[in-house]
Motif scaffolding. Sequence first.
Motif: not given
Length: 255
Positions: A77, A85, A88-89, A102, A111, A114-115, A118
Amino acid sequence: MCARNAAADNGSMQTKKTISPVAVGVTDNDVLTLGALRSLLTRMSGINVAWTTGDGNHAIDLCRNPHTRPDVLLVDMSMEPLPGIEVCQRIRAAGLTIGLVCITSFTLRTYAAQAARAGAQAIVSKTDLPGMCNAILQAARGKASSSPVDGVIFHDTDTSDSGAVAGETDNGTATAQAGATLPVASVADPVTTMPSMRELQIIRMLADGMETEAISRSLSLSRYTIATYLKRACDKLGALNRVNLIAICERRGLL
């Protein structure tokens, strides 16, 4: 008699199908960590390390290429310059349904939200090897792992690209709406962008009582550059000033 036995043996062999190991790609810009992960994952049953890279952009290219596409991508991350992140996106934006696991050396709460947003199927500490192995095997089947953080929900890959996002009803309950590319993620943490490693380093030095001039000498950076890093961190975390910035980072387990 022999023919019957031969037929039986043949049938027995057909039922014992060879299960291919899960092909895993690993991206982490720490060379030592990358080497250690390759060594440790190679020893795990059912896992084959297809490739490793310290460059997030390269990892995305390898995932897009059908000849090098892994079943699961293990992504750090806190990489720079391209954070995990964003890796991943971009993979989800490209329509790829590979498993995303992640990893982080920070607290998982840092994180997790966010993970999940994403499109990842799990987040695991770099020191949790059994958990990492289990998350990889789950993600290879398109399945999400249980979240280690309350209020965060990870989703299977078959729902990650379904075009649903988190909406809210009048009472604040998350609902699904059509027309977006990211998965539903029920989260209590409003933070969507994390400070970079350099920004966190400077914040930690401030928290330890160092003045800007001392930080400048220690990192061989100008006072203006340090002020710029801190301004960016404040913007990312919604901090009003440096004191508030340190308080937010402490509350979120970043220091």
